[in-house]
Motif scaffolding. Structure first.
Motif, PDB file in Angstrom:
ATOM      1  N   ARG A  18     -12.999  -5.321 -31.200  1.00  0.00           N
ATOM      2  CA  ARG A  18     -12.405  -4.011 -31.488  1.00  0.00           C
ATOM      3  C   ARG A  18     -13.426  -2.888 -31.275  1.00  0.00           C
ATOM      4  O   ARG A  18     -13.089  -1.810 -30.816  1.00  0.00           O
ATOM      5  N   SER A  19     -14.667  -3.160 -31.669  1.00  0.00           N
ATOM      6  CA  SER A  19     -15.759  -2.206 -31.491  1.00  0.00           C
ATOM      7  C   SER A  19     -17.063  -2.981 -31.456  1.00  0.00           C
ATOM      8  O   SER A  19     -17.108  -4.158 -31.818  1.00  0.00           O
ATOM      9  N   GLN A  65     -13.355  -2.638 -27.359  1.00  0.00           N
ATOM     10  CA  GLN A  65     -12.072  -2.042 -26.989  1.00  0.00           C
ATOM     11  C   GLN A  65     -12.022  -0.551 -27.280  1.00  0.00           C
ATOM     12  O   GLN A  65     -11.361   0.207 -26.548  1.00  0.00           O
ATOM     13  N   ASP A  66     -12.709  -0.086 -28.324  1.00  0.00           N
ATOM     14  CA  ASP A  66     -12.609   1.324 -28.692  1.00  0.00           C
ATOM     15  C   ASP A  66     -13.240   2.251 -27.652  1.00  0.00           C
ATOM     16  O   ASP A  66     -12.871   3.423 -27.568  1.00  0.00           O
ATOM     17  N   THR A  67     -14.151   1.735 -26.843  1.00  0.00           N
ATOM     18  CA  THR A  67     -14.784   2.562 -25.823  1.00  0.00           C
ATOM     19  C   THR A  67     -14.464   2.119 -24.393  1.00  0.00           C
ATOM     20  O   THR A  67     -14.497   2.942 -23.471  1.00  0.00           O
TER      21      THR A  67
END
Length: 327
Positions: free
Chosen positions: A155-156, A178-180
């Motif tokens: 996720r991060s 995934q966040d970036t």
């Protein structure tokens, strides 16, 4: 897979092992607890191979499977990583809040349905806690001098565990928070594969489905996946009644639509090995002597299901009116 139908599967419970928690570490911003386990009686732990998992039998009555992620060398302690699930059914919550150093845990296994096959090269794809079975695989192929790469998504960056360990393989690893970075570009990854590359994937269901879809045109034995949760589309199919014959026990039983094979067998007084009860662990694998199983597990490969040599009696059913099982 070759099955010798002359070998009877043993009835009864699998032998348990009591281990002491000798280490406890939080990683991934506290979302993952990494436990180090050593035998409470001082004996050497059973040997295992990369991809293996163990069952943890918790004091609250829950049983869960966790991949071994430590060193396979004899004499080394076992290590598992457990993600704290927001919608936990009690297992991960227990492991995060009720386990401490010095505590004894009852374990079963190890068992391996995610073995590393011989291949010219390897592509590992891990999502979140799915990196745990991949870690010993990497050590194995690296020691053998085989070409390999890892795509590791989370996720991060802060939620991803074992980064210190993975960082030693700089040049082989791509981290994909995934966040970036967004979703792992599975199709691009697959299109870049060299012929014969073995792909090992473990992680959340959307990732597994994406990899399976992207590789559907390639030989089935090129892809190896492990699921932590069952495929609900298989478990939710219509259930119809059928009969089973237990060849070894000389019993004929009826399986109604609202019961599983294993529930009916146990109600008849037989003890069979089982664990997850949802078709992911492989503990209840049973030889099929006659009939056509309706495979609803998330454990067997497509080729193994097509052979109809074995089935998971915790969730699979029958396409034929009658099944003869080696029980």
């Amino acid at each position: 897979m070759t099955v010798d139908t002359n070998i009877r599967r043993p009835l009864g419970e699998e032998r348990s092992l009591v281990c002491e928690v000798t280490g406890l570490e939080l990683q991934g911003s506290g979302a993952i607890v990494v436990l180090t386990l050593a035998p409470a009686d001082g004996r050497e732990l059973p040997s295992w191979t990369p991809g293996a998992h163990i069952d943890v039998l918790m004091d609250n009555g829950i049983e869960r499977q966790y991949s071994l992620c430590g060193d396979v060398a004899p004499g080394e302690p076992w290590r598992i990583g457990v993600l704290r699930e927001p919608q936990s059914r009690g297992g991960s919550e227990y492991m995060h809040t009720s386990v401490s150093v010095g505590q004894h845990l009852t374990l079963q296994g190890p068992r391996n349905n995610f073995e590393v096959v011989d291949a010219p090269a390897y592509q590992f794809i891990a999502g979140g806690i799915g990196v745990t079975p991949i870690l010993p695989m990497i050590r194995k192929v690296e020691a053998e001098g085989k070409p390999w790469r890892l795509m590791y998504g989370g996720r991060s960056s802060s939620s991803m565990a074992f980064l210190d360990e993975i960082s030693q393989y700089d040049g082989h690893v791509t981290l994909w928070p995934q966040d970036t970075a967004g979703i792992i570009p599975v199709r691009d990854l697959v299109s870049a594969l060299e012929p014969g590359t073995a792909v090992y994937c473990c992680g959340p269901e959307p990732l597994l489905n994406a990899v399976e879809d992207a590789m559907s045109h390639l030989p089935a034995d090129q892809l190896h996946v492990e699921r932590f949760r069952p495929r609900q589309d298989l478990l939710e199919q219509v259930r119809t009644p059928f009969d089973i014959v237990l060849d070894y026990s000389e019993l004929e039983l009826h399986v109604p639509a609202d019961k599983t094979i294993i529930e009916v067998v146990e109600a008849a007084g037989l003890e069979v090995m089982s664990s997850c009860r949802e078709g992911t662990c492989g503990t209840c694998e049973t030889v099929v002597l006659s009939g056509s199983p309706d495979h609803r597990d998330s454990y067997l490969t497509a080729a193994e299901k097509a052979s109809n040599e074995v089935m998971m009696i915790c969730c699979s059913r029958s396409k034929s009116p009658r099944l003869v099982l080696d029980l």
